[in-house]
Design a protein around this motif. Structure first.
Motif: not given
Length: 161
Positions: A69-96
């Motif tokens: 388990t990773i806990e994120l408190i006031n998180p900031v992404i400070i570096e990012n690299d590459g791209t990837d396209t994949d499937l996502e869903g969300c608990l606040s949008f059931p079935g979407l």
């Protein structure tokens, strides 16, 4: 521990910039513990505080691997690299579900529950889950990033083309 109700879209808290955590106290610890229980009960891999109606920059991610388990408190992404396209869903949008492009590798700076600043790298699905939850803390919903919607029927044999 408590299982909390998950806020569904279009609740306005889901599109709000959340407040930064300023106190690392028992209330925060209890919030993180309850968020974990709620996420597991909902069969999710991540949960952000606004999804349970709490206006704070707090999220948790657990993709079920050795990272734990990773806990994120006031998180900031400070570096990012590459791209990837994949499937996502969300608990606040059931079935979407939909295809979303995100960075394939990120470096995150965040606080832990004790108020200590930590930095770590994440790649692949873990990086995707973390970016999804960090977006929640800034009122950004995955539906604004979906390039192609996927129906529940299409999920069975789903592969990104």
């Amino acid at each position: 521990m408590a299982i909390l109700p998950i806020v569904m879209h279009p609740d306005p808290i889901l599109e709000k910039e959340c407040e930064k955590v300023t106190e690392f106290d028992k209330k925060l610890k209890k919030l993180l513990n309850n968020m974990y229980d709620t996420m597991i009960e909902a069969d999710g891999v991540g949960l952000a505080a606004p999804q349970i109606g709490v206006d704070l920059q707090v999220a948790i991610v657990d993709i079920g691997d050795e990272t734990g388990t990773i806990e994120l408190i006031n998180p900031v992404i400070i570096e990012n690299d590459g791209t990837d396209t994949d499937l996502e869903g969300c608990l606040s949008f059931p079935g979407l579900y939909g295809e979303v492009t995100r960075s394939s590798s990120i470096k995150v700076r965040t606080f832990n529950r004790k108020g200590k600043l930590v930095e770590f790298q994440a790649k692949g699905f873990l990086a995707r889950a973390i970016q999804h939850e960090i977006d929640h803390l800034h009122g950004v919903l995955f539906t604004t990033k979906i390039e192609k919607y996927i129906t529940e029927e299409d999920l069975e044999g789903y592969e990104v083309k």
